[in-house]
Design an enzyme around this catalytic site. Sequence first.
Site, PDB file in Angstrom:
ATOM      1  N   CYS A 119      14.284  33.154  60.903  1.00 51.07           N
ATOM      2  CA  CYS A 119      15.335  33.416  61.899  1.00 51.07           C
ATOM      3  C   CYS A 119      15.415  34.888  62.282  1.00 51.07           C
ATOM      4  O   CYS A 119      16.158  35.249  63.195  1.00 51.07           O
ATOM      5  CB  CYS A 119      16.681  32.929  61.363  1.00 51.07           C
ATOM      6  SG  CYS A 119      16.703  31.152  61.072  1.00 51.07           S
ATOM      7  N   HIS A 246      22.720  36.922  64.062  1.00 52.83           N
ATOM      8  CA  HIS A 246      22.051  35.620  64.039  1.00 52.83           C
ATOM      9  C   HIS A 246      23.094  34.541  63.764  1.00 52.83           C
ATOM     10  O   HIS A 246      23.903  34.667  62.837  1.00 52.83           O
ATOM     11  CB  HIS A 246      20.977  35.628  62.952  1.00 52.83           C
ATOM     12  CG  HIS A 246      20.482  34.265  62.602  1.00 52.83           C
ATOM     13  ND1 HIS A 246      20.027  33.390  63.561  1.00 52.83           N
ATOM     14  CD2 HIS A 246      20.394  33.611  61.414  1.00 52.83           C
ATOM     15  CE1 HIS A 246      19.668  32.260  62.966  1.00 52.83           C
ATOM     16  NE2 HIS A 246      19.888  32.368  61.669  1.00 52.83           N
ATOM     17  N   ASN A 276      22.324  26.606  64.486  1.00 55.05           N
ATOM     18  CA  ASN A 276      21.332  27.621  64.120  1.00 55.05           C
ATOM     19  C   ASN A 276      20.028  27.327  64.858  1.00 55.05           C
ATOM     20  O   ASN A 276      19.355  26.337  64.558  1.00 55.05           O
ATOM     21  CB  ASN A 276      21.128  27.588  62.596  1.00 55.05           C
ATOM     22  CG  ASN A 276      20.143  28.643  62.125  1.00 55.05           C
ATOM     23  OD1 ASN A 276      19.414  29.231  62.913  1.00 55.05           O
ATOM     24  ND2 ASN A 276      20.110  28.867  60.820  1.00 55.05           N
TER      25      ASN A 276
HETATM   26  O1  UT7 Z   1      19.144  31.156  58.978  1.00 53.75           O
HETATM   27  C1  UT7 Z   1      19.264  30.922  57.610  1.00 53.75           C
HETATM   28  C2  UT7 Z   1      19.291  29.420  57.393  1.00 53.75           C
HETATM   29  N1  UT7 Z   1      20.254  28.900  56.513  1.00 53.75           N
HETATM   30  C3  UT7 Z   1      21.537  29.281  56.394  1.00 53.75           C
HETATM   31  O2  UT7 Z   1      22.006  30.211  56.967  1.00 53.75           O
HETATM   32  C4  UT7 Z   1      22.411  28.472  55.462  1.00 53.75           C
HETATM   33  C5  UT7 Z   1      23.347  29.325  54.661  1.00 53.75           C
HETATM   34  N2  UT7 Z   1      24.236  28.542  53.861  1.00 53.75           N
HETATM   35  C6  UT7 Z   1      25.282  27.867  54.403  1.00 53.75           C
HETATM   36  O3  UT7 Z   1      25.500  27.934  55.580  1.00 53.75           O
HETATM   37  C7  UT7 Z   1      26.184  27.105  53.478  1.00 53.75           C
HETATM   38  O4  UT7 Z   1      25.819  27.344  52.135  1.00 53.75           O
HETATM   39  C8  UT7 Z   1      26.167  25.588  53.766  1.00 53.75           C
HETATM   40  C9  UT7 Z   1      26.846  25.309  55.082  1.00 53.75           C
HETATM   41  C10 UT7 Z   1      24.739  25.070  53.785  1.00 53.75           C
HETATM   42  C11 UT7 Z   1      26.933  24.860  52.657  1.00 53.75           C
HETATM   43  O5  UT7 Z   1      28.248  25.373  52.551  1.00 53.75           O
HETATM   44  P1  UT7 Z   1      28.854  25.683  51.120  1.00 53.75           P
HETATM   45  O6  UT7 Z   1      30.224  26.117  51.323  1.00 53.75           O
HETATM   46  O7  UT7 Z   1      27.914  26.662  50.454  1.00 53.75           O
HETATM   47  O8  UT7 Z   1      28.861  24.258  50.435  1.00 53.75           O
HETATM   48  P2  UT7 Z   1      28.119  23.812  49.114  1.00 53.75           P
HETATM   49  O9  UT7 Z   1      26.639  23.794  49.307  1.00 53.75           O
HETATM   50  O10 UT7 Z   1      28.666  24.617  47.994  1.00 53.75           O
HETATM   51  O11 UT7 Z   1      28.586  22.323  49.024  1.00 53.75           O
HETATM   52  C12 UT7 Z   1      29.934  22.001  48.727  1.00 53.75           C
HETATM   53  C13 UT7 Z   1      30.058  20.499  48.674  1.00 53.75           C
HETATM   54  C14 UT7 Z   1      28.995  19.813  47.825  1.00 53.75           C
HETATM   55  O12 UT7 Z   1      29.613  18.760  47.134  1.00 53.75           O
HETATM   56  P3  UT7 Z   1      29.981  18.913  45.564  1.00 53.75           P
HETATM   57  O13 UT7 Z   1      28.684  19.173  44.884  1.00 53.75           O
HETATM   58  O14 UT7 Z   1      30.920  20.072  45.496  1.00 53.75           O
HETATM   59  O15 UT7 Z   1      30.599  17.588  45.234  1.00 53.75           O
HETATM   60  C15 UT7 Z   1      28.037  19.235  48.840  1.00 53.75           C
HETATM   61  O16 UT7 Z   1      27.371  18.068  48.371  1.00 53.75           O
HETATM   62  O17 UT7 Z   1      29.914  19.946  49.987  1.00 53.75           O
HETATM   63  C16 UT7 Z   1      28.964  18.877  49.958  1.00 53.75           C
HETATM   64  N3  UT7 Z   1      28.308  18.798  51.252  1.00 53.75           N
HETATM   65  C17 UT7 Z   1      28.794  18.077  52.264  1.00 53.75           C
HETATM   66  N4  UT7 Z   1      29.888  17.297  52.374  1.00 53.75           N
HETATM   67  C18 UT7 Z   1      30.116  16.700  53.554  1.00 53.75           C
HETATM   68  C19 UT7 Z   1      27.188  19.415  51.645  1.00 53.75           C
HETATM   69  N5  UT7 Z   1      26.928  19.101  52.929  1.00 53.75           N
HETATM   70  C20 UT7 Z   1      27.923  18.264  53.336  1.00 53.75           C
HETATM   71  C21 UT7 Z   1      28.198  17.614  54.537  1.00 53.75           C
HETATM   72  N6  UT7 Z   1      29.307  16.846  54.602  1.00 53.75           N
HETATM   73  N7  UT7 Z   1      27.414  17.739  55.637  1.00 53.75           N
END
Ligand code: UT7
Length: 335
Positions: A119, A246, A276
């Site tokens: 990215c 970004h 993104n």
């Molecule tokens: O250009 C670079 C490319 N990538 C990025 O920039 C991504 C950077 N990271 C992020 O944007 C965030 O880390 C995410 C949006 C991917 C995730 O957000 P988060 O606040 O870090 O959530 P998490 O991964 O800590 O997940 C929290 C919970 C999990 O459940 P448990 O384990 O706490 O029970 C996930 O399984 O949210 C769950 N979860 C979802 N729930 C509903 C993950 N995706 C989803 C979803 N819907 N789509």
Amino acid sequence: MTAASGIARRAAVVCGVGAALPPHIVSNADLTARLETTDEWIRSRTGITQRHVAGADMSTTDLAVRAAAQALADGEPVTAEALVVATTTPDRCCPATAPAVATRLGLTGIPAYDLAAGCTGFLYALATAAGLIAAGTARTVLVIGADRLAALPDPEDRTTVPLFGDGAGAVVLRRGSADEAGALGPVVLGSDGTGADLIWAPRPGALHMDGGDVFRHAVDRMSAASLQAATVMGWELSDVNRLAPHQANSRITSFVARQLGIPDGRQLSNVGEVGNTGAASIPLLLADATADGRLKPGHRTLLTAFGAGLTWGAVALIWPDFPLTRLPEGVGHDR
Ligand code: UT7
């Protein structure tokens, strides 16, 4: 002629911007119909409400051609003498995308090549394009970021599918002087291969991502690079009128703005409408914000990105004045 005046004559100056989005929109509601997720979760964790997704009839090359054609049509009247495409989703492993893009623009014969830096690709491409101008290889360069990131996640993976969209953005750079509006400052770039496994894909449909770690690295690296890019311009962060980060996640960009002490009102965003879009993200944002007046001539503007690799970068410029007349549907939202 002094060495200093020689360098000044060969600064790279932004003189056109364009964008292209596939017409098909996938809303959060469309995703909740097939994945175990909610609109509330996606919006509150990422700021995304929809993304544009290309069908089988729209390639990365198609998107790049549209964005580039618009950047050439809407900016200062120039002919591109070189072309760089930043992409991690080329249509084919070989050959590169850029020669085909150049030919479809009627520019067969000019130097044209791809580069991949996740990215951050658009900022890497700006740096190499500025280098082509400084080296005397070209007086004008088309710099395109084009990606079809919606094809990378496993379609069943709710943790990555909601994040990504498709699109392309482009700017035209011309040779100019360092003291004019639109002149790029030194491009700050970096990489760290020890984080290569934090976001990687062996093939489309099989993206792996450690979201939490990527989030933390993105905030730290974009904040540090932004500070460096402002400092080399002799700017205080309080001088910055617009931060154009970004567009990965609105929480990441808010953290960056907060760490830099840049008020929310000075932060440009369109992640809600496009998700993104990888290397397309920053030029799409610039086209969007120019079209609807959030980004105006004279604004001290800081661009910053972070991506797979890991890679990161930032560059500062004073936003230039050029005509913008024909933005495609979906770019330049009313706010
Ligand atoms: O250009 C670079 C490319 N990538 C990025 O920039 C991504 C950077 N990271 C992020 O944007 C965030 O880390 C995410 C949006 C991917 C995730 O957000 P988060 O606040 O870090 O959530 P998490 O991964 O800590 O997940 C929290 C919970 C999990 O459940 P448990 O384990 O706490 O029970 C996930 O399984 O949210 C769950 N979860 C979802 N729930 C509903 C993950 N995706 C989803 C979803 N819907 N789509």
